[in-house]
Motif scaffolding. Structure first.
Motif, PDB file in Angstrom:
ATOM      1  N   SER A  99      10.495   1.650  11.835  1.00  0.00           N
ATOM      2  CA  SER A  99       9.948   0.362  11.430  1.00  0.00           C
ATOM      3  C   SER A  99       8.613   0.081  12.112  1.00  0.00           C
ATOM      4  CB  SER A  99      10.954  -0.745  11.764  1.00  0.00           C
ATOM      5  OG  SER A  99      10.396  -2.012  11.549  1.00  0.00           O
ATOM      6  N   LEU A 100       8.534   0.339  13.403  1.00  0.00           N
ATOM      7  CA  LEU A 100       7.293   0.100  14.144  1.00  0.00           C
ATOM      8  C   LEU A 100       6.176   1.036  13.687  1.00  0.00           C
ATOM      9  CD1 LEU A 100       8.801  -0.430  17.702  1.00  0.00           C
ATOM     10  CD2 LEU A 100       7.844  -2.186  16.193  1.00  0.00           C
ATOM     11  N   THR A 101       6.528   2.290  13.436  1.00  0.00           N
ATOM     12  CA  THR A 101       5.541   3.252  12.945  1.00  0.00           C
ATOM     13  C   THR A 101       5.029   2.846  11.575  1.00  0.00           C
ATOM     14  OG1 THR A 101       6.607   5.025  14.195  1.00  0.00           O
ATOM     15  CG2 THR A 101       5.142   5.691  12.404  1.00  0.00           C
ATOM     16  N   THR A 102       5.944   2.489  10.694  1.00  0.00           N
ATOM     17  CA  THR A 102       5.576   2.083   9.336  1.00  0.00           C
ATOM     18  C   THR A 102       4.675   0.847   9.359  1.00  0.00           C
ATOM     19  OG1 THR A 102       7.663   2.970   8.522  1.00  0.00           O
ATOM     20  CG2 THR A 102       6.508   1.447   7.074  1.00  0.00           C
ATOM     21  N   GLY A 103       4.997  -0.099  10.219  1.00  0.00           N
ATOM     22  CA  GLY A 103       4.167  -1.294  10.333  1.00  0.00           C
ATOM     23  C   GLY A 103       2.746  -0.977  10.749  1.00  0.00           C
ATOM     24  N   SER A 104       2.593  -0.042  11.667  1.00  0.00           N
ATOM     25  CA  SER A 104       1.241   0.361  12.100  1.00  0.00           C
ATOM     26  C   SER A 104       0.485   1.064  10.978  1.00  0.00           C
ATOM     27  CB  SER A 104       1.329   1.280  13.318  1.00  0.00           C
ATOM     28  OG  SER A 104       1.816   0.573  14.426  1.00  0.00           O
ATOM     29  N   VAL A 105       1.186   1.886  10.207  1.00  0.00           N
ATOM     30  CA  VAL A 105       0.549   2.565   9.071  1.00  0.00           C
ATOM     31  C   VAL A 105       0.114   1.532   8.032  1.00  0.00           C
ATOM     32  CG1 VAL A 105       0.950   4.158   7.153  1.00  0.00           C
ATOM     33  CG2 VAL A 105       1.736   4.759   9.444  1.00  0.00           C
TER      34      VAL A 105
ATOM     35  N   PHE B 100      -2.455   5.819  14.698  1.00  0.00           N
ATOM     36  CA  PHE B 100      -3.259   7.041  14.500  1.00  0.00           C
ATOM     37  C   PHE B 100      -2.985   7.666  13.145  1.00  0.00           C
ATOM     38  CE2 PHE B 100      -3.736   7.203  19.229  1.00  0.00           C
ATOM     39  CZ  PHE B 100      -5.132   7.250  19.232  1.00  0.00           C
ATOM     40  N   LEU B 101      -1.719   7.730  12.750  1.00  0.00           N
ATOM     41  CA  LEU B 101      -1.361   8.283  11.443  1.00  0.00           C
ATOM     42  C   LEU B 101      -1.993   7.463  10.331  1.00  0.00           C
ATOM     43  CD1 LEU B 101       0.249  10.247   9.650  1.00  0.00           C
ATOM     44  CD2 LEU B 101       2.205   8.680   9.869  1.00  0.00           C
ATOM     45  N   GLY B 102      -1.908   6.150  10.443  1.00  0.00           N
ATOM     46  CA  GLY B 102      -2.494   5.281   9.421  1.00  0.00           C
ATOM     47  C   GLY B 102      -3.992   5.449   9.312  1.00  0.00           C
ATOM     48  N   GLU B 103      -4.682   5.501  10.448  1.00  0.00           N
ATOM     49  CA  GLU B 103      -6.131   5.703  10.426  1.00  0.00           C
ATOM     50  C   GLU B 103      -6.486   7.067   9.835  1.00  0.00           C
ATOM     51  OE1 GLU B 103      -8.489   3.482  11.016  1.00  0.00           O
ATOM     52  OE2 GLU B 103      -6.913   2.018  11.436  1.00  0.00           O
ATOM     53  N   TRP B 104      -5.697   8.065  10.146  1.00  0.00           N
ATOM     54  CA  TRP B 104      -5.940   9.404   9.597  1.00  0.00           C
ATOM     55  C   TRP B 104      -5.731   9.404   8.086  1.00  0.00           C
ATOM     56  CZ3 TRP B 104      -2.480  12.987   7.351  1.00  0.00           C
ATOM     57  CH2 TRP B 104      -3.013  14.253   7.138  1.00  0.00           C
ATOM     58  N   LEU B 105      -4.690   8.737   7.612  1.00  0.00           N
ATOM     59  CA  LEU B 105      -4.416   8.676   6.176  1.00  0.00           C
ATOM     60  C   LEU B 105      -5.490   7.891   5.436  1.00  0.00           C
ATOM     61  CD1 LEU B 105      -0.563   8.075   6.200  1.00  0.00           C
ATOM     62  CD2 LEU B 105      -1.753  10.154   5.459  1.00  0.00           C
ATOM     63  N   VAL B 106      -5.995   6.824   6.051  1.00  0.00           N
ATOM     64  CA  VAL B 106      -7.058   6.034   5.426  1.00  0.00           C
ATOM     65  C   VAL B 106      -8.337   6.856   5.328  1.00  0.00           C
ATOM     66  CG1 VAL B 106      -8.586   4.051   5.782  1.00  0.00           C
ATOM     67  CG2 VAL B 106      -6.120   3.785   6.042  1.00  0.00           C
ATOM     68  N   ALA B 107      -8.618   7.631   6.376  1.00  0.00           N
ATOM     69  CA  ALA B 107      -9.850   8.436   6.386  1.00  0.00           C
ATOM     70  C   ALA B 107      -9.765   9.625   5.427  1.00  0.00           C
ATOM     71  CB  ALA B 107     -10.119   8.940   7.801  1.00  0.00           C
ATOM     72  N   ALA B 108      -8.560  10.081   5.132  1.00  0.00           N
ATOM     73  CA  ALA B 108      -8.403  11.264   4.276  1.00  0.00           C
ATOM     74  C   ALA B 108      -8.617  10.964   2.818  1.00  0.00           C
ATOM     75  CB  ALA B 108      -6.999  11.844   4.461  1.00  0.00           C
TER      76      ALA B 108
END
Length: 120
Positions: free
Chosen positions: A14-20, A112-120
């Motif tokens: 849940s916390l990871t998903t929220g950050s993404v 970090f995962l969310g920022e990476w996915l946005v940049a990709a």
């Protein structure tokens, strides 16, 4: 894995998903209180209180109403109180640091995962 462990994993997911989601919606830069903030707040409180209840069952005790109430209003303080009620001092401190550390790693990893996915 016990039910308590599954609840903790659900909290981390849940916390990871929220950050993404924050990375995609501009959550950290958003003005005001977003729907993701509300969802994360409710999910975190519910999962932390539920984890306390399940941990108390496994340890042969009950979660005290005061610690559950503290967890509802300020989760870290309530968890700290619960750990010190249910364990010896050194074990309580280690368990608390591990619990909160895992949560912080999930939040940071999700960011970090969310920022990476946005940049990709």
């Amino acid at each position: 894995m016990t039910k308590r462990d599954f609840i903790y994993v659900a909290l981390l997911v849940s916390l990871t998903t929220g950050s993404v989601i924050d990375a995609f919606t501009g959550g950290p830069d958003a003005q005001g209180f977003t729907l993701n903030d509300l969802t994360q707040l409710i999910a975190t409180v519910v999962l932390c209180v539920w984890w306390e209840i399940e941990d108390a069952k496994l340890r042969g005790g009950t979660a005290v109403t005061l610690t559950r109430t503290l967890t509802i209003f300020f989760a870290p303080l309530g968890l700290l109180a619960y750990f010190f009620q249910s364990r010896r001092p050194i074990a309580a401190a280690i368990a608390f640091v591990a619990f909160i550390g895992g949560a912080l790693l999930a939040i940071i990893g999700g960011a970090f995962l969310g920022e990476w996915l946005v940049a990709a």
